[in-house]
Structure formats: structure tokens, C-alpha cells
Design a protein around this motif. Structure first.
Motif, PDB file in Angstrom:
ATOM      1  N   MET A  69      85.216  74.580  13.198  1.00 54.60           N
ATOM      2  CA  MET A  69      84.732  75.747  13.930  1.00 54.60           C
ATOM      3  C   MET A  69      85.799  76.833  13.993  1.00 54.60           C
ATOM      4  SD  MET A  69      83.214  73.504  17.117  1.00 54.60           S
ATOM      5  CE  MET A  69      82.801  74.915  18.161  1.00 54.60           C
ATOM      6  N   TYR A 105      81.203  76.419  10.946  1.00 57.60           N
ATOM      7  CA  TYR A 105      80.669  77.235  12.029  1.00 57.60           C
ATOM      8  C   TYR A 105      81.654  78.354  12.374  1.00 57.60           C
ATOM      9  CZ  TYR A 105      77.736  73.110  12.525  1.00 57.60           C
ATOM     10  OH  TYR A 105      76.880  72.069  12.274  1.00 57.60           O
ATOM     11  N   ARG A 107      82.074  81.597  15.095  1.00 58.63           N
ATOM     12  CA  ARG A 107      81.496  82.203  16.297  1.00 58.63           C
ATOM     13  C   ARG A 107      81.228  83.688  16.101  1.00 58.63           C
ATOM     14  NH1 ARG A 107      84.440  82.455  22.131  1.00 58.63           N
ATOM     15  NH2 ARG A 107      85.369  84.324  21.215  1.00 58.63           N
ATOM     16  N   THR A 143      77.381  78.566   9.331  1.00 58.98           N
ATOM     17  CA  THR A 143      76.444  78.972  10.374  1.00 58.98           C
ATOM     18  C   THR A 143      77.156  79.844  11.395  1.00 58.98           C
ATOM     19  OG1 THR A 143      75.163  76.926  10.129  1.00 58.98           O
ATOM     20  CG2 THR A 143      74.899  78.137  12.199  1.00 58.98           C
ATOM     21  N   ILE A 145      77.500  81.094  15.038  1.00 60.22           N
ATOM     22  CA  ILE A 145      77.141  80.510  16.332  1.00 60.22           C
ATOM     23  C   ILE A 145      77.449  81.522  17.434  1.00 60.22           C
ATOM     24  CG2 ILE A 145      77.272  78.064  15.744  1.00 60.22           C
ATOM     25  CD1 ILE A 145      80.215  78.082  16.623  1.00 60.22           C
ATOM     26  N   ASN A 182      76.301  78.284  20.284  1.00 61.78           N
ATOM     27  CA  ASN A 182      77.411  77.480  20.791  1.00 61.78           C
ATOM     28  C   ASN A 182      77.320  77.518  22.319  1.00 61.78           C
ATOM     29  OD1 ASN A 182      80.129  76.071  20.493  1.00 61.78           O
ATOM     30  ND2 ASN A 182      80.676  77.787  21.814  1.00 61.78           N
ATOM     31  N   THR A 208      76.492  73.707  18.259  1.00 58.98           N
ATOM     32  CA  THR A 208      77.842  73.312  18.667  1.00 58.98           C
ATOM     33  C   THR A 208      77.962  73.530  20.168  1.00 58.98           C
ATOM     34  OG1 THR A 208      78.761  75.528  18.273  1.00 58.98           O
ATOM     35  CG2 THR A 208      78.897  73.943  16.442  1.00 58.98           C
TER      36      THR A 208
END
Length: 295
Positions: A69, A105, A107, A143, A145, A182, A208
Motif C-alpha cells: 500500500m 493499492y 491511496r 487499485t 483506495i 480504505n 483495505t
């Protein structure tokens, strides 16, 4: 079974501002924990040199861990189109960073809650910018998030989508396989709202999670909500705490995540009082994961 990561919450100043800790030193501390990966932050000083990206990945993977992440903070609600375009390009740079580190992932946030913005205007600005990034993200198997966030350290205003109704409106406006949520239960308290209520509204989109905890230094939850109605500035009566010893009901959280088939990454944001605290938080989350997901 979800997988467990850790974030260097206690060392952000050292890693991102004054350089008194190197990323390699953080890696050596973190890999001793009972975790599967290390959540990364785009603002680590040493990430400014792209030559370091592959080296950090090698270091982490050399210990049998991964970097799943990436944590970063785009501001997509600025009224100037040129500013928003620069934020889109920054987000794509962070996506490249995530890809180079082997992450899955990255953010994304909505942006700042500028007083001149209406809710519908802000949701549209944020959604348009996020959607502009999604083809780039999908090509790299990553992805985006979006977190129910409070406020970036360097922002003048709190998160535009801090409140649950606004957050859910934004989430529901974006339908794309490379976009998810997330979930951070602690941030919901800073919005004066119930973390479980929010989770039940978005659990089908959660991929997540941040595991953290808060505790009240004085007063009650009702006092908190009365004090923080405007949601501007950090709640004075709230403090970071060891995971499992604060306000969050992890049994209720994991019951709901298990119900919807969640099997993504859980990253611990803790350790502000030292590595011993972070180790205890890891142990708590591990026990809870086994309780709810172990066959």
C-alpha cells in the motif's frame, strides 16, 4: 485471511522532515514485527530519488515482506483547473511509485473542504479527478483506495469528504474495478460520527483498512460530538492509543468485514509511544484476524 502491514506513524517527522531516520532503518525495525508487509508513504525524503525505489523494494522483499500500500494525499477540490491537473499528474507519479515498489493499492483523497464549495461541486471535482487517474491505474494493475480521512498535515482545511454522507456520495459516484475504499475507523470519531455506521454503508467497497485506535483523555463521546461539531482542527480530547485499548469495537468491525468477504490488507497505524506499543498492537490484530478468519 487478510494480510497485515504496518505504517511508521511514530517516525513521520524523522522520515519525512528532518531526516533523522533513514528508510532502511525503518525497514529493519518493521521486519522484526509479525507482519506480512510495510505500508509506504510517498513523502519519505528518500523517495525523491527514483533510484531508491527498486532498492527499497529489494530490501523489503529480501526479508520476505512486501510493500502492498502507498499513502499519499492529492487535493482534488481546488477551484483552479490547472492546479487540479497538477494534482492528477502527482497522483500518477505516486501510482508509478507504487508500481515500482510492487504495491497493489495507492491511496487517493478528495481534497480540502474549502468554504466556497458546495457538496455537489466538491464531489464532482474530486470524482472527475479520480476518474481521470483510473485508466492509468488499471493499466498498472493497481487499485486506487479512498480513505475516510481527517486532514493532511499540510492542509489548511479538513478533508472535503470527512463526513459520512459526503464520503458515501463520492464513493457511490465512482463505479470502476480499480477503485475501492480504505476504511479507517478512528477517523470517523474525528468527524463526530459512528465508525460502525459508516462501515456498514461502505463495507461492500472496502478493499483495505487502517487499524488504529483512539481514546478519550477526558469527557464522553457526547462531549466530543458537541465540541467537534464544526470538525475543524484536531479533537483536543482524543489521543492515539494502542490498538484494542481505545474506542474502536474491533469485534463489530471484523464481524462486518468477514460478512462481506473482505480478505485485503489491514495496515496498523500505531506505535506513537514506541515499538513495544506497535508490537502489542500487531499481536492484538493478529489474534482478532485469527478469531474471525481462521478456518
Amino acid at each position: 485471511m487478510p494480510q497485515l502491514a504496518a505504517f511508521p506513524k511514530a517516525f513521520m517527522q524523522a522520515l519525512c522532515k528532518d531526516g533523522t531516520m533513514t528508510v532502511s532503518q525503518w525497514i529493519e525495525l518493521a521486519v522484526k514485527l509479525d507482519i506480512d508487509g510495510l505500508e509506504w508513504y510517498a513523502g519519505f525524503l528518500e523517495m525523491n530519488d527514483q533510484r531508491n525505489w527498486s532498492e527499497f523494494r529489494k530490501q523489503v522483499e529480501g526479508h520476505g515482506k512486501v510493500i502492498p500500500m502507498m499513502c499519499c494525499s492529492p487535493d482534488f477540490t481546488h477551484p483552479d483547473k490547472a492546479f487540479r491537473q497538477k494534482e492528477i499528474e502527482k497522483q500518477k507519479h505516486w501510482i508509478d511509485m507504487t508500481y515500482a515498489l510492487g504495491g497493489s493499492y495507492c491511496r487517493v483523497l478528495s481534497g480540502q473542504k474549502r468554504p466556497e464549495l458546495t457538496i455537489n461541486e466538491g464531489v464532482k471535482l474530486a470524482a472527475d479527478c479520480i476518474e481521470a487517474c483510473l485508466p492509468y491505474t488499471q493499466e498498472r494493475g493497481i487499485t486506487l483506495i479512498i480513505e475516510n480521512h481527517y486532514k493532511d498535515d499540510f492542509w489548511e482545511y479538513p478533508e472535503f469528504a470527512q463526513k459520512a454522507d459526503v464520503f458515501c456520495q463520492l464513493v457511490e459516484s465512482i463505479k470502476h474495478p480499480s477503485f475501492g475504499v480504505n476504511y479507517d475507523p478512528s477517523n470517523t470519531y474525528l468527524a463526530g460520527e459512528d465508525p460502525i455506521d459508516l462501515l456498514k454503508r461502505v463495507s461492500h467497497r472496502v478493499v483495505t483498512m487502517h487499524a488504529s485506535d483512539r481514546y478519550l483523555k477526558y469527557g464522553s463521546i457526547e462531549d466530543l460530538r458537541n465540541e467537534e461539531r464544526g470538525a475543524v482542527g484536531y479533537a483536543k480530547r482524543l489521543s492515539h492509543g494502542e490498538v484494542g485499548k481505545g474506542l474502536n469495537d474491533y469485534d463489530a468491525i471484523f464481524t462486518e468485514l468477514k460478512r462481506v468477504g473482505f480478505d485485503g490488507w489491514i495496515s496498523i497505524e500505531d506505535g506513537v509511544d514506541g515499538m513495544d506499543q506497535l508490537e502489542r498492537s500487531v499481536a492484538f490484530v493478529r489474534r482478532k484476524m485469527a478469531e474471525y478468519w481462521q478456518d
